[in-house]
Design an enzyme around this catalytic site. Sequence first.
Site, PDB file in Angstrom:
ATOM      1  N   ARG A 174       0.826  -1.218   0.000  1.00 26.50           N
ATOM      2  CA  ARG A 174       0.000   0.000   0.000  1.00 26.50           C
ATOM      3  C   ARG A 174       0.863   1.274   0.000  1.00 26.50           C
ATOM      4  O   ARG A 174       0.515   2.272   0.630  1.00 26.50           O
ATOM      5  CB  ARG A 174      -0.943   0.045   1.217  1.00 26.50           C
ATOM      6  CG  ARG A 174      -1.998  -1.040   1.254  1.00 26.50           C
ATOM      7  CD  ARG A 174      -3.010  -0.865   0.119  1.00 26.50           C
ATOM      8  NE  ARG A 174      -4.169  -1.708   0.334  1.00 26.50           N
ATOM      9  CZ  ARG A 174      -4.257  -2.983  -0.058  1.00 26.50           C
ATOM     10  NH1 ARG A 174      -3.253  -3.544  -0.722  1.00 26.50           N
ATOM     11  NH2 ARG A 174      -5.354  -3.672   0.166  1.00 26.50           N
ATOM     12  N   SER A 245     -11.304  -1.016   2.769  1.00 27.23           N
ATOM     13  CA  SER A 245     -10.551  -1.146   4.033  1.00 27.23           C
ATOM     14  C   SER A 245     -10.228   0.240   4.561  1.00 27.23           C
ATOM     15  O   SER A 245      -9.643   1.054   3.851  1.00 27.23           O
ATOM     16  CB  SER A 245      -9.215  -1.851   3.791  1.00 27.23           C
ATOM     17  OG  SER A 245      -9.399  -3.159   3.375  1.00 27.23           O
ATOM     18  N   GLU A 341      -6.051   3.975   5.984  1.00 31.46           N
ATOM     19  CA  GLU A 341      -5.655   3.694   4.593  1.00 31.46           C
ATOM     20  C   GLU A 341      -6.051   4.807   3.602  1.00 31.46           C
ATOM     21  O   GLU A 341      -5.225   5.223   2.796  1.00 31.46           O
ATOM     22  CB  GLU A 341      -6.202   2.343   4.133  1.00 31.46           C
ATOM     23  CG  GLU A 341      -5.618   1.962   2.793  1.00 31.46           C
ATOM     24  CD  GLU A 341      -6.153   0.658   2.230  1.00 31.46           C
ATOM     25  OE1 GLU A 341      -5.781  -0.385   2.755  1.00 31.46           O
ATOM     26  OE2 GLU A 341      -6.923   0.709   1.269  1.00 31.46           O
TER      27      GLU A 341
HETATM   28  N1  EPU Z   1     -11.231 -10.851   9.906  1.00 31.08           N
HETATM   29  C1  EPU Z   1     -11.984 -10.932  11.058  1.00 31.08           C
HETATM   30  N2  EPU Z   1     -13.029 -10.069  11.201  1.00 31.08           N
HETATM   31  C2  EPU Z   1     -13.332  -9.144  10.276  1.00 31.08           C
HETATM   32  C3  EPU Z   1     -12.561  -9.064   9.103  1.00 31.08           C
HETATM   33  C4  EPU Z   1     -11.488  -9.924   8.939  1.00 31.08           C
HETATM   34  O1  EPU Z   1     -11.740 -11.759  11.927  1.00 31.08           O
HETATM   35  O2  EPU Z   1     -14.291  -8.409  10.484  1.00 31.08           O
HETATM   36  C5  EPU Z   1     -10.131 -11.805   9.706  1.00 31.08           C
HETATM   37  C6  EPU Z   1     -10.492 -12.806   8.618  1.00 31.08           C
HETATM   38  O3  EPU Z   1     -11.207 -13.905   9.123  1.00 31.08           O
HETATM   39  C7  EPU Z   1      -9.145 -13.202   8.107  1.00 31.08           C
HETATM   40  C8  EPU Z   1      -8.330 -11.933   8.273  1.00 31.08           C
HETATM   41  O4  EPU Z   1      -8.993 -11.138   9.235  1.00 31.08           O
HETATM   42  O5  EPU Z   1      -8.580 -14.200   8.915  1.00 31.08           O
HETATM   43  C9  EPU Z   1      -8.162 -11.179   6.977  1.00 31.08           C
HETATM   44  O6  EPU Z   1      -9.416 -10.748   6.480  1.00 31.08           O
HETATM   45  P1  EPU Z   1      -9.736 -10.601   4.909  1.00 31.08           P
HETATM   46  O7  EPU Z   1      -9.364 -11.837   4.201  1.00 31.08           O
HETATM   47  O8  EPU Z   1     -11.123 -10.111   4.793  1.00 31.08           O
HETATM   48  O9  EPU Z   1      -8.754  -9.559   4.321  1.00 31.08           O
HETATM   49  P2  EPU Z   1      -8.023  -8.321   4.940  1.00 31.08           P
HETATM   50  O10 EPU Z   1      -6.618  -8.673   5.213  1.00 31.08           O
HETATM   51  O11 EPU Z   1      -8.830  -7.759   6.047  1.00 31.08           O
HETATM   52  C10 EPU Z   1      -7.054  -7.279   2.758  1.00 31.08           C
HETATM   53  C11 EPU Z   1      -7.124  -5.955   2.060  1.00 31.08           C
HETATM   54  C12 EPU Z   1      -8.402  -5.830   1.276  1.00 31.08           C
HETATM   55  C13 EPU Z   1      -8.460  -6.977   0.273  1.00 31.08           C
HETATM   56  C14 EPU Z   1      -8.407  -8.290   1.059  1.00 31.08           C
HETATM   57  C15 EPU Z   1      -8.339  -9.485   0.140  1.00 31.08           C
HETATM   58  C16 EPU Z   1      -5.856  -4.427   3.436  1.00 31.08           C
HETATM   59  C17 EPU Z   1      -5.896  -3.341   4.446  1.00 31.08           C
HETATM   60  N3  EPU Z   1      -7.024  -4.904   3.046  1.00 31.08           N
HETATM   61  O12 EPU Z   1      -8.090  -7.287   3.721  1.00 31.08           O
HETATM   62  O13 EPU Z   1      -8.343  -4.605   0.540  1.00 31.08           O
HETATM   63  O14 EPU Z   1      -9.635  -6.937  -0.501  1.00 31.08           O
HETATM   64  O15 EPU Z   1      -7.204  -8.333   1.858  1.00 31.08           O
HETATM   65  O16 EPU Z   1      -7.084  -9.568  -0.423  1.00 31.08           O
HETATM   66  O17 EPU Z   1      -4.770  -4.824   3.016  1.00 31.08           O
HETATM   67  C18 EPU Z   1      -9.058  -2.360   0.358  1.00 31.08           C
HETATM   68  O18 EPU Z   1      -7.851  -2.054   0.366  1.00 31.08           O
HETATM   69  O19 EPU Z   1      -9.966  -1.485   0.270  1.00 31.08           O
HETATM   70  C19 EPU Z   1      -9.424  -3.746   0.504  1.00 31.08           C
HETATM   71  C20 EPU Z   1     -10.685  -4.127   0.584  1.00 31.08           C
END
Ligand code: EPU
Length: 345
Positions: A174, A245, A341
Amino acid sequence: MNCAKNAPAAPQPLSNLSLESRNTFGLPAIAELAYEITSPDQLPGLMAHTLSEGGAWQVLGGGSNVVLPNMLSGTTLLMNISGREIIDSNDQFIEVAVGAGENWHDFVAWTLEHYLPGLENLALIPGTVGAAPIQNIGAYGAEVADYLDSVEAFDCKEQAFVTLSKADCHFAYRDSYFKQNPGRFIVTKVVFSLPKAWVPRLTYVDLTKQFADNASASALEIFNGVCKIRQSKLPNPKVIGNAGSFFQNPIVDTTQYQNLLALHPNLASYPDTNGTRKLAAGWLVDQCGFKGYRAGPAGVYEKQALVIVNHGGATANDILQLANTIQEKVKECFGVELQIEPSVL
Ligand code: EPU
């Protein structure tokens, strides 16, 4: 004879323009002065004037990663440079040049229609192509940096057009040279390099699950799969205002990670470069009990704790106050600082 017939029309000034429908949070912002940019050629004259007056300026693309104030002072450039073109092809790569104002998701769909796989994991990310390299958008195991060849931009410091190679862009999670030098570059075009030898990327846990029975999935199937996952987890900004995010996944060193893991065995995290660890910010926020939380018109999305939403009538203040409450609580519970972000203008 009028030699200027090929020069682009000077952009018309738009005073007190409402940006409410131009930011995915749906915040009630007014731009003091805005210009619609449809050609790079409009920039040197316009920016020479803006910079000589010492005024603030900012670019607005899809408005999907910004928190806008009620009054946005200075000059706002509404980025609308279009164009998608295959410019080169060799044994290994196909190069595609795209105008900064093109919609990102429509461009990804276009590549697949033209049998140019590679970007399918990045389907349905809101925003414009020009914004993609600025924060190095990423999702489902891919980042825009993986497929980028170069970026063309207007450099406001040198008042000249420049081409930055991928190495010049200093991409990280990012992050990029553009983000490290705010107020310097106006991205006008992005050139992508899509490898002819395509391999599916299914290592991200949601995709591994979805394609468990279909390891030879096509790029189009992965594109559709990513769209389905995103639609199930992330709110549609046309229905409920949001900027995806709201916090970056914090990066911690091994010691801090081990200490946290000892206290919280379910801690969600990913390995990162150089032995550091990326914690799932959504998990941290969720553990603090914020999923579905409301603070007046601002709230936390009920299905994904990483997304702050506008339930209707929120201002930047409401969003940022809620963000601050979340940051303080996460710091108190885990000792970890969450960084916002989107760009807060
Ligand atoms: N999780 C929770 N509770 C929640 C959300 C997530 O426990 O409410 C846990 C999930 O179960 C999982 C982990 O956190 O174990 C990661 O969650 P998720 O796979 O939803 O992805 P993320 O790491 O939260 C990132 C990006 C997203 C992108 C997704 C998929 C960042 C800050 N965010 O989210 O990007 O779509 O991975 O690759 O890096 C964006 O930048 O706007 C965005 C949506």
